[in-house]
Design an enzyme around this catalytic site. Sequence first.
Site, short mmCIF file in Angstrom:
data_model
loop_
_atom_site.label_atom_id
_atom_site.label_comp_id
_atom_site.label_asym_id
_atom_site.label_seq_id
_atom_site.Cartn_x
_atom_site.Cartn_y
_atom_site.Cartn_z
N ASN A 195 -10.13 -0.03 0.91
CA ASN A 195 -8.66 0.03 0.84
C ASN A 195 -8.25 -0.46 -0.55
O ASN A 195 -8.38 -1.64 -0.85
CB ASN A 195 -8.06 -0.84 1.95
CG ASN A 195 -6.53 -0.83 1.93
OD1 ASN A 195 -5.91 -0.44 0.94
ND2 ASN A 195 -5.94 -1.28 3.03
N HIS A 210 -3.06 7.08 3.61
CA HIS A 210 -3.51 5.83 2.99
C HIS A 210 -4.80 5.36 3.65
O HIS A 210 -4.89 5.27 4.88
CB HIS A 210 -2.42 4.77 3.12
CG HIS A 210 -2.90 3.39 2.80
ND1 HIS A 210 -3.55 3.09 1.63
CD2 HIS A 210 -2.87 2.24 3.52
CE1 HIS A 210 -3.88 1.81 1.63
NE2 HIS A 210 -3.48 1.27 2.77
N CYS A 231 0.83 -1.22 0.00
CA CYS A 231 0.00 0.00 0.00
C CYS A 231 0.86 1.27 0.00
O CYS A 231 0.33 2.36 -0.23
CB CYS A 231 -0.93 0.00 1.20
SG CYS A 231 -2.06 -1.41 1.21
N1 COA Z 1 -17.55 -9.14 10.78
C1 COA Z 1 -17.92 -9.44 12.03
N2 COA Z 1 -17.04 -9.82 12.98
C2 COA Z 1 -15.75 -9.88 12.64
C3 COA Z 1 -15.29 -9.59 11.33
C4 COA Z 1 -16.26 -9.21 10.38
N3 COA Z 1 -15.95 -8.88 9.11
N4 COA Z 1 -13.94 -9.74 11.29
C5 COA Z 1 -13.57 -10.11 12.51
N5 COA Z 1 -14.65 -10.21 13.33
C6 COA Z 1 -14.70 -10.59 14.73
C7 COA Z 1 -13.56 -11.47 15.17
O1 COA Z 1 -13.81 -12.82 14.89
C8 COA Z 1 -13.51 -11.17 16.65
O2 COA Z 1 -14.49 -11.92 17.29
P1 COA Z 1 -14.26 -12.51 18.76
O3 COA Z 1 -14.01 -11.33 19.65
O4 COA Z 1 -15.51 -13.24 19.04
O5 COA Z 1 -13.05 -13.39 18.62
C9 COA Z 1 -13.90 -9.69 16.74
O6 COA Z 1 -14.57 -9.39 15.51
C10 COA Z 1 -12.72 -8.78 16.89
O7 COA Z 1 -11.72 -9.19 15.95
P2 COA Z 1 -10.42 -8.35 15.72
O8 COA Z 1 -9.60 -9.00 14.65
O9 COA Z 1 -9.78 -8.07 17.04
O10 COA Z 1 -11.09 -7.01 15.16
P3 COA Z 1 -10.42 -5.64 14.91
O11 COA Z 1 -11.14 -4.61 15.67
O12 COA Z 1 -8.93 -5.70 15.03
O13 COA Z 1 -10.76 -5.41 13.39
C11 COA Z 1 -9.66 -5.45 11.30
C12 COA Z 1 -10.25 -6.27 12.41
C13 COA Z 1 -9.10 -6.37 10.23
C14 COA Z 1 -10.76 -4.58 10.72
C15 COA Z 1 -8.57 -4.54 11.90
O14 COA Z 1 -7.66 -5.30 12.64
C16 COA Z 1 -7.83 -3.78 10.86
O15 COA Z 1 -8.39 -2.94 10.18
N6 COA Z 1 -6.51 -4.01 10.74
C17 COA Z 1 -5.72 -3.32 9.77
C18 COA Z 1 -6.00 -3.89 8.41
C19 COA Z 1 -5.40 -3.06 7.35
O16 COA Z 1 -5.46 -1.87 7.40
N7 COA Z 1 -4.80 -3.71 6.35
C20 COA Z 1 -4.20 -3.08 5.25
C21 COA Z 1 -3.01 -2.32 5.71
S1 COA Z 1 -2.29 -1.47 4.40
#
Ligand code: COA
Length: 344
Positions: free
Chosen positions: A293, A263, A122
């Site tokens: 994204n 970004h 990215c």
């Molecule tokens: N819908 C519903 N629930 C979801 C889900 C979805 N799409 N994705 C994950 N969950 C759930 C998980 O299973 C977890 O459940 P649990 O508590 O029962 O185990 C809960 O939501 C929290 O998961 P977690 O991974 O801690 O969520 P988060 O708040 O970290 O959000 C992302 C997940 C991926 C959105 C977040 O980590 C993120 O945006 N990371 C950066 C990604 C990014 O920017 N990538 C590109 C970089 S250039």
Amino acid sequence: MIFARRTTPSPARAARLLGLGAYLPPRTVSNAELSSRLDTTDEWIRTRIGIAERHIADPVTATSDLAAEAGLRAMKSARVEHVDAVVLATATPDHHVPGTAPLVAHRLGLRQIPAFDLGAGCSGFVYATTVAAGLIHAGTAGSVLVIGAEKMSAVIDPADRQTAPIFGDGAGAVVLTAGRADEPGVLGPAAWGSDGEHADAIHIPAGGSRCPSRTVDDAKNQYVHMKGNEVFRHAVRHITRVTQEAAAAAGWRLQDVDRVIVHQANARISAAVAHTLGIPPECLPSNIAHVGNTSAASIPLLLSHSAIDGQLKAGQRVVVTSFGAGFTWAATTLLWPTGLQALV
Ligand code: COA
């Protein structure tokens, strides 16, 4: 301790933003449509990521098609019919071999000029502008078309609720030309870096030389795998730091920065960056709600949309900052130029 390396263009010959364009494939996929086939909800995606819909290319469209459209628009915006080189930032090239940039140059009628791909996740677009600025600074090229283009839908597992809601397809491009360092529109010193210790935080396990496709049993290994929490933490830390470094290298105080073009990874990442930097959230334009994204296309898409909706105005001090797979990060600065008309 990780230090970002800097490049400082000479005052005599620097890279000036002359044209700006973007292209999104027409089909949008709403959170409601995603939720009908994934264990997720519109509310979860909006509150945890900040996305309402994303554009997804049809099966016959490839990254080069998106890139050529954006490149054409940037050249029209710049009112030029020729450039000296094309640099294409992408993580989703049409093929491993050959590079996608020569094909895009050919499609644009840019015959015989140097054209190459650059892969930095990215951060690819800001890396590519930094490389292009170096070519201009050295006198190797008088003008460069820099494109960020991705068909992320080709590498995202539609059944993975962690990545499928996040990524979208699209392309954006700029034309850079030789200018003087004191002119509006000229790119300031870049701050950039990488940390391969976290190479597996966002990766596609198979399809490269480490694990060729023919040896893969599980098709899922040809999709993006992401450690969401780890990426989130590092993204906030590195974007914050590299933004500070680029502003400082330009001789700007953070309180004097008018706009931070960050970004579009996750709206909560942008909010955390604004909070840590002490910059009002309204100084960080955003289009993530409608494009998701788009990886290397994210920055030029946001520049284009922000220019068109009046968020970027002549004379504003702008920091452009990114983070991605690798990990990689990169930022630069510019005074927004007069008379630039983005085409989308
Ligand atoms: N819908 C519903 N629930 C979801 C889900 C979805 N799409 N994705 C994950 N969950 C759930 C998980 O299973 C977890 O459940 P649990 O508590 O029962 O185990 C809960 O939501 C929290 O998961 P977690 O991974 O801690 O969520 P988060 O708040 O970290 O959000 C992302 C997940 C991926 C959105 C977040 O980590 C993120 O945006 N990371 C950066 C990604 C990014 O920017 N990538 C590109 C970089 S250039």
